[in-house]
Motif scaffolding. Structure first.
Motif, PDB file in Angstrom:
ATOM      1  N   GLN A 122       0.846  -1.187   0.000  1.00 11.27           N
ATOM      2  CA  GLN A 122       0.000   0.000   0.000  1.00 11.27           C
ATOM      3  C   GLN A 122       0.884   1.241   0.000  1.00 11.27           C
ATOM      4  OE1 GLN A 122      -3.486  -0.025  -0.089  1.00 11.27           O
ATOM      5  NE2 GLN A 122      -3.187  -2.236  -0.426  1.00 11.27           N
ATOM      6  N   VAL A 123       0.671   2.138  -0.966  1.00 12.96           N
ATOM      7  CA  VAL A 123       1.499   3.344  -1.030  1.00 12.96           C
ATOM      8  C   VAL A 123       1.316   4.152   0.242  1.00 12.96           C
ATOM      9  CG1 VAL A 123       1.468   3.447  -3.545  1.00 12.96           C
ATOM     10  CG2 VAL A 123      -0.251   4.705  -2.227  1.00 12.96           C
ATOM     11  N   TYR A 124       2.365   4.846   0.631  1.00 15.35           N
ATOM     12  CA  TYR A 124       2.354   5.624   1.876  1.00 15.35           C
ATOM     13  C   TYR A 124       1.337   6.754   1.809  1.00 15.35           C
ATOM     14  CZ  TYR A 124       4.248   8.349   5.802  1.00 15.35           C
ATOM     15  OH  TYR A 124       4.407   9.035   6.984  1.00 15.35           O
ATOM     16  N   ASP A 125       1.344   7.483   0.693  1.00 16.99           N
ATOM     17  CA  ASP A 125       0.410   8.605   0.495  1.00 16.99           C
ATOM     18  C   ASP A 125       0.256   8.774  -1.011  1.00 16.99           C
ATOM     19  OD1 ASP A 125      -0.653  11.265   0.040  1.00 16.99           O
ATOM     20  OD2 ASP A 125      -0.166  11.734   2.124  1.00 16.99           O
ATOM     21  N   ALA A 126      -0.960   8.640  -1.508  1.00  9.42           N
ATOM     22  CA  ALA A 126      -1.192   8.710  -2.950  1.00  9.42           C
ATOM     23  C   ALA A 126      -0.792  10.055  -3.530  1.00  9.42           C
ATOM     24  CB  ALA A 126      -2.659   8.414  -3.256  1.00  9.42           C
ATOM     25  N   GLY A 127      -0.842  11.120  -2.737  1.00  9.41           N
ATOM     26  CA  GLY A 127      -0.473  12.443  -3.227  1.00  9.41           C
ATOM     27  C   GLY A 127       1.015  12.625  -3.443  1.00  9.41           C
ATOM     28  N   PHE A 128       1.820  11.735  -2.848  1.00 11.07           N
ATOM     29  CA  PHE A 128       3.266  11.893  -2.977  1.00 11.07           C
ATOM     30  C   PHE A 128       3.737  11.659  -4.415  1.00 11.07           C
ATOM     31  CE2 PHE A 128       4.948  11.216   1.633  1.00 11.07           C
ATOM     32  CZ  PHE A 128       4.143  12.257   2.056  1.00 11.07           C
ATOM     33  N   SER A 129       2.989  10.896  -5.201  1.00 11.42           N
ATOM     34  CA  SER A 129       3.406  10.666  -6.585  1.00 11.42           C
ATOM     35  C   SER A 129       3.410  11.975  -7.363  1.00 11.42           C
ATOM     36  CB  SER A 129       2.487   9.648  -7.257  1.00 11.42           C
ATOM     37  OG  SER A 129       2.953   9.353  -8.561  1.00 11.42           O
ATOM     38  N   PHE A 130       2.421  12.833  -7.110  1.00 13.81           N
ATOM     39  CA  PHE A 130       2.405  14.140  -7.778  1.00 13.81           C
ATOM     40  C   PHE A 130       3.543  15.019  -7.265  1.00 13.81           C
ATOM     41  CE2 PHE A 130       1.263  18.603  -8.061  1.00 13.81           C
ATOM     42  CZ  PHE A 130       0.870  18.718  -9.391  1.00 13.81           C
ATOM     43  N   LEU A 131       3.789  14.994  -5.956  1.00 11.40           N
ATOM     44  CA  LEU A 131       4.800  15.873  -5.370  1.00 11.40           C
ATOM     45  C   LEU A 131       6.224  15.467  -5.730  1.00 11.40           C
ATOM     46  CD1 LEU A 131       3.459  16.397  -1.729  1.00 11.40           C
ATOM     47  CD2 LEU A 131       3.219  17.924  -3.702  1.00 11.40           C
ATOM     48  N   PHE A 132       6.491  14.163  -5.852  1.00  9.19           N
ATOM     49  CA  PHE A 132       7.879  13.707  -5.886  1.00  9.19           C
ATOM     50  C   PHE A 132       8.265  12.934  -7.140  1.00  9.19           C
ATOM     51  CE2 PHE A 132       6.789  13.944  -1.242  1.00  9.19           C
ATOM     52  CZ  PHE A 132       7.408  15.173  -1.058  1.00  9.19           C
ATOM     53  N   ASN A 133       7.379  12.808  -8.115  1.00  3.71           N
ATOM     54  CA  ASN A 133       7.785  12.372  -9.450  1.00  3.71           C
ATOM     55  C   ASN A 133       8.678  13.460 -10.034  1.00  3.71           C
ATOM     56  OD1 ASN A 133       8.010  11.463 -12.073  1.00  3.71           O
ATOM     57  ND2 ASN A 133       5.816  11.335 -12.462  1.00  3.71           N
ATOM     58  N   SER A 134       9.687  13.078 -10.776  1.00  2.00           N
ATOM     59  CA  SER A 134      10.599  14.073 -11.355  1.00  2.00           C
ATOM     60  C   SER A 134      10.232  14.394 -12.796  1.00  2.00           C
ATOM     61  CB  SER A 134      12.045  13.586 -11.271  1.00  2.00           C
ATOM     62  OG  SER A 134      12.180  12.306 -11.863  1.00  2.00           O
ATOM     63  N   TYR A 135      10.402  13.422 -13.674  1.00  2.00           N
ATOM     64  CA  TYR A 135      10.165  13.681 -15.101  1.00  2.00           C
ATOM     65  C   TYR A 135       9.573  12.470 -15.807  1.00  2.00           C
ATOM     66  CZ  TYR A 135      14.827  11.538 -15.043  1.00  2.00           C
ATOM     67  OH  TYR A 135      15.896  10.713 -14.805  1.00  2.00           O
ATOM     68  N   TYR A 136       9.014  11.532 -15.064  1.00  2.00           N
ATOM     69  CA  TYR A 136       8.485  10.311 -15.658  1.00  2.00           C
ATOM     70  C   TYR A 136       7.064  10.555 -16.165  1.00  2.00           C
ATOM     71  CZ  TYR A 136      12.582   8.130 -13.647  1.00  2.00           C
ATOM     72  OH  TYR A 136      13.886   7.805 -13.346  1.00  2.00           O
ATOM     73  N   GLU A 137       6.972  10.913 -17.432  1.00  2.00           N
ATOM     74  CA  GLU A 137       5.674  11.232 -18.042  1.00  2.00           C
ATOM     75  C   GLU A 137       4.721  10.046 -17.971  1.00  2.00           C
ATOM     76  OE1 GLU A 137       4.876  14.137 -19.260  1.00  2.00           O
ATOM     77  OE2 GLU A 137       6.788  15.193 -19.488  1.00  2.00           O
ATOM     78  N   THR A 138       5.267   8.842 -18.096  1.00  2.00           N
ATOM     79  CA  THR A 138       4.409   7.658 -18.116  1.00  2.00           C
ATOM     80  C   THR A 138       3.788   7.366 -16.752  1.00  2.00           C
ATOM     81  OG1 THR A 138       6.343   6.253 -17.722  1.00  2.00           O
ATOM     82  CG2 THR A 138       5.667   6.583 -20.012  1.00  2.00           C
ATOM     83  N   LEU A 139       4.288   8.011 -15.698  1.00  2.00           N
ATOM     84  CA  LEU A 139       3.775   7.751 -14.358  1.00  2.00           C
ATOM     85  C   LEU A 139       2.884   8.860 -13.833  1.00  2.00           C
ATOM     86  CD1 LEU A 139       6.888   6.088 -12.685  1.00  2.00           C
ATOM     87  CD2 LEU A 139       4.888   4.998 -13.696  1.00  2.00           C
ATOM     88  N   GLY A 140       2.525   9.803 -14.696  1.00  2.00           N
ATOM     89  CA  GLY A 140       1.515  10.773 -14.300  1.00  2.00           C
ATOM     90  C   GLY A 140       2.017  12.190 -14.121  1.00  2.00           C
ATOM     91  N   ALA A 141       1.082  13.066 -13.744  1.00  2.00           N
ATOM     92  CA  ALA A 141       1.372  14.482 -13.548  1.00  2.00           C
ATOM     93  C   ALA A 141       2.254  14.677 -12.321  1.00  2.00           C
ATOM     94  CB  ALA A 141       0.063  15.258 -13.395  1.00  2.00           C
ATOM     95  N   ARG A 142       2.888  15.847 -12.226  1.00  2.00           N
ATOM     96  CA  ARG A 142       3.817  16.103 -11.135  1.00  2.00           C
ATOM     97  C   ARG A 142       3.934  17.600 -10.879  1.00  2.00           C
ATOM     98  NH1 ARG A 142       5.202  15.043 -15.753  1.00  2.00           N
ATOM     99  NH2 ARG A 142       6.827  16.081 -16.938  1.00  2.00           N
ATOM    100  N   GLN A 143       4.457  17.938  -9.720  1.00  2.00           N
ATOM    101  CA  GLN A 143       4.731  19.325  -9.362  1.00  2.00           C
ATOM    102  C   GLN A 143       5.770  19.886 -10.330  1.00  2.00           C
ATOM    103  OE1 GLN A 143       3.432  21.346  -7.316  1.00  2.00           O
ATOM    104  NE2 GLN A 143       4.873  22.681  -6.262  1.00  2.00           N
ATOM    105  N   PRO A 144       5.524  21.067 -10.935  1.00  2.00           N
ATOM    106  CA  PRO A 144       6.525  21.637 -11.846  1.00  2.00           C
ATOM    107  C   PRO A 144       7.862  21.830 -11.138  1.00  2.00           C
ATOM    108  CG  PRO A 144       4.440  22.793 -12.035  1.00  2.00           C
ATOM    109  CD  PRO A 144       4.313  21.884 -10.851  1.00  2.00           C
ATOM    110  N   ARG A 145       8.924  21.527 -11.833  1.00  2.00           N
ATOM    111  CA  ARG A 145      10.256  21.584 -11.220  1.00  2.00           C
ATOM    112  C   ARG A 145      10.569  22.937 -10.584  1.00  2.00           C
ATOM    113  NH1 ARG A 145      15.961  19.362 -13.740  1.00  2.00           N
ATOM    114  NH2 ARG A 145      17.299  20.086 -12.045  1.00  2.00           N
ATOM    115  N   PRO A 146      10.286  24.074 -11.242  1.00  2.00           N
ATOM    116  CA  PRO A 146      10.638  25.354 -10.615  1.00  2.00           C
ATOM    117  C   PRO A 146       9.859  25.654  -9.340  1.00  2.00           C
ATOM    118  CG  PRO A 146      10.270  25.607 -12.981  1.00  2.00           C
ATOM    119  CD  PRO A 146       9.766  24.255 -12.608  1.00  2.00           C
TER     120      PRO A 146
END
Length: 421
Positions: free
Chosen positions: A71-95
């Motif tokens: 079970q993932v720790y927090d589903a929202g962390f994927s948006f916050l901490f994905n870097s550049y993996y387009e295939t794994l979904g949206a993410r916080q803009p780098r800047p």
């Protein structure tokens, strides 16, 4: 195409994983929550983000697909901490990574423990080959971020008017002595094989192994030092248009380059910001925090050139990884020893080459999300070789290809001269 052929057994892999994760935690210990949250420029990331992103990598790439019932720790962390993996979904803009004030640093550390425990469960029995490869990739990925954490915190602290030290400056003595004379080692031309081949870890961009034709050349026995660079400065090198590539000259004018990044001149003496605070420039140490464009201009000024990455790799054959790495805890480049032959090919400073970061012959990205690791960046960047004083020991090898855009200065990047025979 597979990642690589892992040679680590499950026990060795588990030890490697635990050591890498422990090292990252140690690197974060001197930082307050505020230190770990602020982002000093779009190209840098907060320390808290590095600690969380490397954890997310194990969660997304290893645990979610390979540990039944995870079970993932927090589903929202994927948006916050994905870097550049387009295939794994949206993410916080780098800047805007510096806007992540929550979760707190303590929550990130709890997240790391949660994922560490899950990886330990996964590795409690012999790992399948594909899982072992992903865990090993994740460890080397985290080692890259250990170096980035340090270069990014240096950039952040350099913008603080108090110039705080990340580590106590006392243990490092500044060796204010003359640079050893610059000498060159000659290499025969011919057809050579370069790139990673055989078993063991390597990033996909290091292969396939292939043949290159190299003309005879000579390579400097040491990197360019701070004393060498001061001669360039005081000869007006930053103001001589004919030394510079067009894009580099435009960048130098736009950003008012007159010294390496972090340097200042006070009362006739050059000083620089380091991870151990603001200190005098060590004249005999390799120059660092210069761009590809500055390195190329210096080489032109010196009547030499930058080596190609193939020349650099051929020159390292038979050499050990005996440089100044992260484990030395010096955290700044060290002067070369007074001896003959090639020195500091590994450690101390990354060395710019004149080679663009492009795919080797027969390169093909692996399938899936990890295929986005390197291949998508093979445009508009230059290769650096060798590692630096904040690179984890054992992370680099002769075939290792680091890469950054030509204007990049905040890494521990320097140069070594080459010339044609």
């Amino acid at each position: 195409m597979r990642l690589f052929q892992s040679t680590l057994g499950t026990n060795d892999l588990q030890r490697f994983f635990r050591e890498v994760r422990r090292t990252s935690a140690i690197l974060g210990e001197p930082l307050s929550d505020a230190d770990a949250t602020v982002q000093s420029m779009p190209d840098a990331s907060p320390s808290k983000w590095h600690l969380a992103h490397t954890t997310w990598f194990f969660e997304a790439m290893v645990l979610t697909p390979h540990l039944p019932g995870y079970q993932v720790y927090d589903a929202g962390f994927s948006f916050l901490f994905n870097s550049y993996y387009e295939t794994l979904g949206a993410r916080q803009p780098r800047p805007r990574r510096g806007m992540i004030t929550r979760p707190s640093l303590s929550e990130i550390l709890a997240y790391r423990k949660y994922v560490d425990d899950a990886v330990d469960r996964l590795l409690s029995s012999p790992a399948a080959q594909d899982v072992a490869e992903l865990v090993e990739l994740g460890c080397h990925h985290e080692q890259q971020h250990q170096e980035l954490l340090l270069t990014d915190i240096l950039h952040l602290f350099a913008h603080n008017p108090l110039c705080p030290a990340y580590r106590d400056p006392a243990p490092v003595a500044i060796e204010m002595r003359a640079s050893p004379a610059l000498t060159f080692t000659a290499f025969d031309g011919g057809i050579y094989e370069v790139g990673h081949g055989g078993p063991g870890f390597a990033f996909d961009s290091e292969g396939p192994r292939h043949r290159v034709l190299i003309e005879p050349f000579r390579l400097a026995d040491r990197p360019v030092t701070n004393a060498d660079w001061i001669s360039f400065i005081e000869d007006g090198g930053y103001g001589k248009t004919l030394l510079w590539l067009s894009e580099g000259w435009a960048r130098a004018l736009a950003d008012d380059w007159a010294l390496p990044l972090y340097w200042e001149k006070r009362d006739g003496q050059y000083w620089t910001m380091t991870l151990r605070g603001f200190q005098p420039v060590d004249l005999a140490a390799p120059v660092a925090h210069i761009s590809y464009f500055e390195a190329d201009a210096f080489a032109t000024w010196a009547g030499k050139r930058l080596p190609t990455e193939s020349e650099w790799e051929v020159a390292t054959r038979g050499l050990g990884l005996d440089g100044n790495f992260l484990d030395a805890n010096r955290l700044r480049p060290k002067p070369a020893a007074p001896r003959a032959g090639l020195q500091q090919m590994f450690g101390d400073v990354w060395e710019w080459t004149r080679s663009p970061f492009t795919p080797y012959p027969r390169f093909r990205a692996v399938e899936g999300a990890v295929g986005e690791y390197n291949g998508k960046f093979m445009s508009g960047q230059f290769v650096l070789r060798g590692g630096s004083c904040v690179t984890p020991r054992g992370h680099v090898r002769a075939s290792y290809r680091n890469f950054f855009p030509g204007h990049t200065r905040w890494q521990f990047s320097g140069l070594r001269l080459a010339e044609d025979v």
